[in-house]
Scaffold this motif. Structure first.
Motif, short mmCIF file in Angstrom:
data_model
loop_
_atom_site.label_atom_id
_atom_site.label_comp_id
_atom_site.label_asym_id
_atom_site.label_seq_id
_atom_site.Cartn_x
_atom_site.Cartn_y
_atom_site.Cartn_z
N HIS A 49 0.83 -1.20 0.00
CA HIS A 49 0.00 0.00 0.00
C HIS A 49 0.87 1.26 0.00
O HIS A 49 2.07 1.20 0.27
N ASP A 50 0.24 2.41 -0.23
CA ASP A 50 0.95 3.70 -0.19
C ASP A 50 1.76 3.83 1.10
O ASP A 50 2.92 4.23 1.07
N PHE A 51 1.15 3.52 2.21
CA PHE A 51 1.81 3.61 3.50
C PHE A 51 1.84 2.26 4.21
O PHE A 51 1.68 2.15 5.42
N GLY A 52 2.10 1.23 3.42
CA GLY A 52 2.33 -0.11 3.97
C GLY A 52 1.17 -0.60 4.82
O GLY A 52 -0.01 -0.45 4.47
N ALA A 53 1.52 -1.17 5.96
CA ALA A 53 0.53 -1.79 6.84
C ALA A 53 -0.23 -0.78 7.69
O ALA A 53 -0.99 -1.16 8.58
N CYS A 54 -0.06 0.52 7.42
CA CYS A 54 -0.94 1.52 8.04
C CYS A 54 -2.28 1.58 7.30
O CYS A 54 -3.24 2.17 7.79
N PHE A 55 -2.30 1.01 6.09
CA PHE A 55 -3.53 0.82 5.33
C PHE A 55 -4.38 2.09 5.16
O PHE A 55 -5.57 2.10 5.48
N HIS A 56 -3.76 3.14 4.66
CA HIS A 56 -4.51 4.31 4.22
C HIS A 56 -3.66 5.07 3.22
O HIS A 56 -2.43 5.05 3.30
N TYR A 57 -4.30 5.74 2.26
CA TYR A 57 -3.54 6.43 1.21
C TYR A 57 -3.25 7.89 1.57
O TYR A 57 -2.47 8.55 0.88
N GLN A 58 -3.87 8.41 2.63
CA GLN A 58 -3.57 9.76 3.09
C GLN A 58 -2.66 9.67 4.31
O GLN A 58 -2.96 8.96 5.27
N LEU A 91 7.73 -6.93 7.46
CA LEU A 91 6.88 -6.38 6.42
C LEU A 91 7.70 -6.10 5.17
O LEU A 91 8.77 -5.48 5.23
N VAL A 92 7.21 -6.58 4.05
CA VAL A 92 7.83 -6.34 2.75
C VAL A 92 6.96 -5.30 2.07
O VAL A 92 5.81 -5.57 1.70
N GLN A 93 7.46 -4.07 1.93
CA GLN A 93 6.60 -2.98 1.52
C GLN A 93 7.31 -1.97 0.63
O GLN A 93 8.53 -1.84 0.67
N THR A 94 6.51 -1.28 -0.20
CA THR A 94 7.06 -0.25 -1.07
C THR A 94 7.32 1.03 -0.30
O THR A 94 8.22 1.80 -0.65
N PHE A 95 6.53 1.30 0.73
CA PHE A 95 6.70 2.53 1.49
C PHE A 95 7.97 2.48 2.33
O PHE A 95 8.24 1.51 3.03
N GLY A 96 8.74 3.57 2.25
CA GLY A 96 9.92 3.68 3.09
C GLY A 96 10.26 5.13 3.39
O GLY A 96 10.53 5.90 2.47
N GLN A 97 10.17 5.50 4.65
CA GLN A 97 10.57 6.85 5.06
C GLN A 97 11.09 6.77 6.48
O GLN A 97 10.44 6.22 7.37
#
Length: 416
Positions: free
Chosen positions: A156-165, A183-189
């Motif tokens: 997701h946009d913000f991984g396992a936080c499950f929201h796009y905002q 977690l294997v995720q695209t989001f990284g900050q």
């Protein structure tokens, strides 16, 4: 006077780029290997270093969802689907859970798209909770560690936080039941509540065959200095402006829409991929999230990525030397992009292009079908293998519980 300077400079720059790029493309066989440990890690082979058990879930968690909407196969979040398919036939898969190092739960939480193709993550938390309840009730392995030896793909946009905002994603936080899992995720900050320590950051999915079908002759000169196609404002979700992309994209447009060195527009031409191969620099600014498929596209097409996303954590950062192949520009410095990029020494540009020409660099950014050595699938497995062996402290004592199954928003607790 300013316009006169640009009128003189641009033709000279175009000639310079054409000449130097011809030199680089003429030596395309002389790619540069990544030096040091990063190059070794990039070329690691995970086979024989770990074993993965794939839970067999009812098809309502994966295959039936995909049958309902096949568009998910081409979406930038499709890594969750292709990772599942890859593991089913991978030599690292074991059918004996007692010998597994890692456990994988195939849940397609992003395959819920609007008619316009945007993902709706609102059912995702309940779906994920349901899957975890299932595996914890039917197998003993989750309960041994409460997920510390399990991994989940959450693109997701913000991984396992499950929201796009972002504001709402931060408010939600990572799904409580995933707090101990990898977690294997695209989001990284960096320093963000939606990136937990130990996560593996991956590239977004970009269709390999589609990109390869748009390759142009290697000797084509790079006659575009800076290239970008995409939104500068999101009027629908950010009517007052300034919040979307933290104002960085708006700053690109306001400062460089009339600059002849910058080929920037909201239009997405049919020659988009070809244009990237004619560009020296490709802008990769944040949008709602810090990542986007442009990063993958830039690497594949040998266009030096200009990364504008403060504190971003990039894919496979222990294997890909992003500082050496890309340019990082702080969001506050976007107005100075022209000065920054025209000040880069020629030799630095040529070296970045040689590194980008390395096939192993491109391979690591893709999820091809079938899988190939060194691709993104293998980089994920390499990341998991480097976490082994698990520390004995991850195994819980008899009767010990750490996770709170009733934590989180009330809506997440409803049955899925």
């Amino acid at each position: 006077m300013h316009s006169l300077v640009w009128a003189i400079f641009v033709p000279l720059l175009a000639a310079f780029l054409t000449t130097t790029d011809a030199v680089v493309r003429g030596r395309s066989q002389h790619t540069e290997r990544i030096s040091g440990s990063a190059g070794d890690v990039l070329e690691d082979n995970p086979v024989g270093r770990l074993k993965v058990f794939v839970y067999e879930l009812p098809s309502k968690y994966n295959k039936k969802i995909l049958q309902k909407d096949p568009r998910c196969l081409n979406h930038m979040f499709a890594a969750e689907i292709f990772m599942h398919r890859f593991l089913l036939t991978s030599p690292v898969r074991t059918l004996n859970p007692e010998e597994a190092d890692w456990f994988y739960t195939p849940v397609y939480t992003t395959c819920d798209l609007t008619p316009n193709g945007l993902p709706l993550p609102f059912k995702s938390p309940r779906m994920m909770r349901s899957a975890i309840q299932l595996i914890s009730s039917n197998w003993p392995y989750w309960n041994r560690t409460e997920g510390a030896d399990h991994f989940f793909v959450v693109p997701h946009d913000f991984g396992a936080c499950f929201h796009y905002q972002e504001e709402k994603a931060i408010e939600r936080g990572i799904l409580p039941l995933l707090q101990r899992a990898t977690l294997v995720q695209t989001f990284g900050q960096r320093n963000h509540v939606c990136l937990k320590e130990g996560s593996i950051t991956i590239p977004p999915y970009a269709p390999p065959q589609k990109m390869h079908s748009h390759l142009i002759p290697e000797k084509t000169p790079r006659s575009i200095f800076v290239y970008f196609r995409g939104l500068f404002y999101d009027v629908g979700n950010d009517p007052e402006g300034g919040y979307y992309a933290r104002g960085a994209r708006a700053a690109v447009w306001e400062n460089f829409k009339d600059n002849p060195l910058f080929d920037v527009s909201t239009e997405h031409p049919t020659t988009y991929y070809e244009d990237m191969q004619r560009a020296v620099f490709c802008l990769c600014p944040l949008g709602w999230a810090p990542w986007s498929p442009r990063l993958v596209e830039a690497v594949i097409f040998g266009c030096i990525p200009v990364i504008i996303a403060d504190d971003i954590v990039l894919p496979f950062a222990d294997a890909i030397p992003w500082e050496e192949i890309g340019m990082f520009v702080d969001e506050k410095d976007v107005a100075n992009l022209d000065t920054i990029l025209t000040s880069i020494p020629l030799e630095m540009i040529l070296r970045k292009q040689r590194l980008l020409a390395n096939p192993s660099m491109k391979q690591a950014m893709l999820f091809p079908q079938p899988a190939q050595p060194g691709d993104a699938f293998h980089q994920v497995l390499n990341g998991l293998a480097r976490k082994l062996p698990h520390d004995r402290s991850v195994y819980l004592k008899s009767g010990e519980k750490i996770l709170n199954w009733t934590a989180g928003p009330v809506g997440d607790l409803k049955p899925w």
